[in-house]
Design an enzyme around this catalytic site. Structure first.
Site, PDB file in Angstrom:
ATOM      1  N   ASN A 156       0.800  -1.220   0.000  1.00 13.25           N
ATOM      2  CA  ASN A 156       0.000   0.000   0.000  1.00 13.25           C
ATOM      3  C   ASN A 156       0.835   1.273   0.000  1.00 13.25           C
ATOM      4  O   ASN A 156       0.321   2.339  -0.299  1.00 13.25           O
ATOM      5  CB  ASN A 156      -0.955   0.001   1.199  1.00 13.25           C
ATOM      6  CG  ASN A 156      -0.246  -0.249   2.506  1.00 13.25           C
ATOM      7  OD1 ASN A 156       0.427  -1.273   2.673  1.00 13.25           O
ATOM      8  ND2 ASN A 156      -0.368   0.671   3.436  1.00 13.25           N
ATOM      9  N   CYS A 330      -2.499   4.839   7.010  1.00 13.76           N
ATOM     10  CA  CYS A 330      -2.939   4.237   8.265  1.00 13.76           C
ATOM     11  C   CYS A 330      -2.010   4.590   9.413  1.00 13.76           C
ATOM     12  O   CYS A 330      -2.378   4.495  10.566  1.00 13.76           O
ATOM     13  CB  CYS A 330      -3.010   2.732   8.118  1.00 13.76           C
ATOM     14  SG  CYS A 330      -3.657   2.248   6.526  1.00 13.76           S
TER      15      CYS A 330
HETATM   16  N1  PMP Z   1      -4.193  -3.890   4.607  1.00 15.77           N
HETATM   17  C1  PMP Z   1      -3.698  -2.963   3.768  1.00 15.77           C
HETATM   18  C2  PMP Z   1      -2.729  -3.383   2.713  1.00 15.77           C
HETATM   19  C3  PMP Z   1      -4.107  -1.618   3.882  1.00 15.77           C
HETATM   20  O1  PMP Z   1      -3.596  -0.690   3.046  1.00 15.77           O
HETATM   21  C4  PMP Z   1      -5.039  -1.262   4.900  1.00 15.77           C
HETATM   22  C5  PMP Z   1      -5.457   0.175   5.069  1.00 15.77           C
HETATM   23  N2  PMP Z   1      -6.143   0.672   3.983  1.00 15.77           N
HETATM   24  C6  PMP Z   1      -5.534  -2.286   5.727  1.00 15.77           C
HETATM   25  C7  PMP Z   1      -5.085  -3.577   5.559  1.00 15.77           C
HETATM   26  C8  PMP Z   1      -6.525  -1.969   6.829  1.00 15.77           C
HETATM   27  O2  PMP Z   1      -7.695  -1.450   6.297  1.00 15.77           O
HETATM   28  P1  PMP Z   1      -8.837  -0.877   7.260  1.00 15.77           P
HETATM   29  O3  PMP Z   1      -8.203   0.234   8.038  1.00 15.77           O
HETATM   30  O4  PMP Z   1      -9.878  -0.409   6.300  1.00 15.77           O
HETATM   31  O5  PMP Z   1      -9.317  -1.971   8.134  1.00 15.77           O
END
Ligand code: PMP
Length: 410
Positions: A156, A330
């Site tokens: 990500n 995040c």
């Molecule tokens: N895995 C990846 C690769 C992410 O980029 C993210 C955040 N977008 C997450 C997990 C966690 O997602 P969320 O905060 O929507 O639970």
């Protein structure tokens, strides 16, 4: 849909819900408010809507039996928890070793740390300078105790796509389960759980213009997982709690649209991304692109500007109505330099200059032009007061012209 006030290059932090998705969801908040567990017509309607969403999400990733293999959760974090803890706890009598990578999302990292505190051994395999996992290290770390491998489909922060089909061949041959965090890949590039031998796949709705707060988990038939929520036994006992039908329907609609739009969207966003990156590398001296030159997502680019703090650029661009991120959406609140950039070999000073751009189908060509007209001036102003820039010769190292050449291969 996009407000004209701002230009957004940080869609990874949150996408707007597509109007078609919103429209599909609306009746399930009001007149179609049934509970799928009810025996009467209102419940049947909800059950059918749920099953249709399973089929649409399943079709996006090639699931063979969507109604038995697709589960809905509260998001990718929960899906990763269910996948890793659920598989590990259920299968611990077969072994206690888990393999993952050093560049996983913070949710996976923290879950595997939790599993270590609960008696599991975890190996985190390294990546090369592009953020590609080292397959030989993965092979070498497999032992008789290994029960699970968890690798993200694409990273990500860097946008690098991992060699999941190679990993899948290895895990299948060794009879080890493969969990893949597909959060930023599913709906952006083709992902096929059968071709890639993926046993468990994490998916996110918001990343494909669906609502936030809903995620998906593909669990191949025959793969057994312990639930982490005890309750009324909904979703075949794996994820108890009354189903959120509006969100599920929204995710299903978003999956259907993503499948149809993927080729056009990917061409469009990668075109914008390449223009922005090339423009930046030309206009801003000592800036570098990271991630794999070709095996990458169409909509993410990480560019590093030497000699300034990424956060300062974010704040300056905000004044111009332009949104970007310093890295992981995040974790950026913590201001901690990214573990992903550390894993690809960047030192702390280099990591502080990281800027992440994530594009969507809502960006316009003019957005890139506007950014390129503003950014060089912002960088210059900040560099004029940067001690790192003043002593740049002492600090500058690694990743220079070689990378600009590789960028031409995009
Ligand atoms: N895995 C990846 C690769 C992410 O980029 C993210 C955040 N977008 C997450 C997990 C966690 O997602 P969320 O905060 O929507 O639970």
């Amino acid at each position: 849909m996009d407000t004209p006030r701002h230009i957004n290059f940080d869609y990874a932090a949150g996408y707007p819900v597509d109007p078609e998705v919103f429209k599909a969801m609306a009746p399930y908040f009001t007149e179609r408010y049934g509970n799928p567990s009810s025996l009467y017509a209102l419940g049947v309607e909800a059950r059918e809507a749920f099953a249709e969403a399973q089929i649409r999400v399943g079709e996006l990733v090639g699931a063979e039996s969507p109604e038995r293999e697709i589960f809905f959760t509260s998001g990718a974090t929960e899906s990763n928890n269910l996948a890793l803890k659920g598989y590990a706890f259920r299968n611990r009598r077969k072994g206690n070793h888990i393999i993952t990578s050093s560049i996983e999302h913070i949710s996976t990292i923290n879950i595997t740390k939790y599993l270590e505190r609960n008696g599991f051994a975890v190996t985190r395999i390294p990546v090369d300078k592009y953020g590609v996992i080292k397959i030989d290290a993965l092979k070498a770390s497999i032992t008789d105790e290994t029960i699970l491998v968890s690798i993200m489909y694409a990273n990500n922060e860097l946008g690098t796509v991992e060699p999941i089909s190679e990993v899948g061949k290895i895990t299948r041959e060794k009879k080890i389960a493969l969990h893949v965090d597909g959060t930023v890949a599913v709906g952006k590039i083709p992902v096929d759980v059968v071709d890639d031998n993926i046993d468990i796949l994490t998916m996110s709705s918001n990343d494909i213009y669906g609502p936030k707060g809903v995620g998906g988990l593909y669990v191949r038939l025959g793969t057994v997982i312990e639930p982490i929520l005890q309750g009324g036994g909904q979703q075949r006992g794996l994820r108890s709690g009354t189903e959120d039908i509006p969100s599920t329907v929204g995710f299903g609609k978003a999956a259907e649209l993503a499948k149809r739009r993927m080729p056009d969207d990917s061409k469009y966003t990668s075109g914008l991304r390449d223009r922005l990156v090339k423009g930046m590398l030309n206009e801003v001296e000592d800036s570098y692109i990271h991630g794999h030159p070709t095996k990458r997502l169409p909509d993410i680019a990480l560019v590093r500007v030497f000699g300034i703090e990424g956060e300062a650029i974010v704040t300056e661009l905000d004044r111009e109505g332009i949104y970007i991120s310093t890295g992981s959406a995040c974790a950026s609140k913590t201001l901690a330099p990214s573990h992903v950039l550390e894993s690809i070999g960047l030192n702390e000073i280099q990591r502080h200059g990281a800027l992440q751009f994530s594009f969507s189908r809502l960006n316009r060509e003019g957005d890139v032009d506007k950014l390129l007209s503003v950014l060089p001036g912002v960088v210059k102003r900040l560099r004029d007061i940067s001690p790192v820039w003043k002593f740049k010769d002492r600090f500058l190292e690694m990743y220079t012209s070689e990378e600009e050449e590789e960028f031409e291969q995009f």
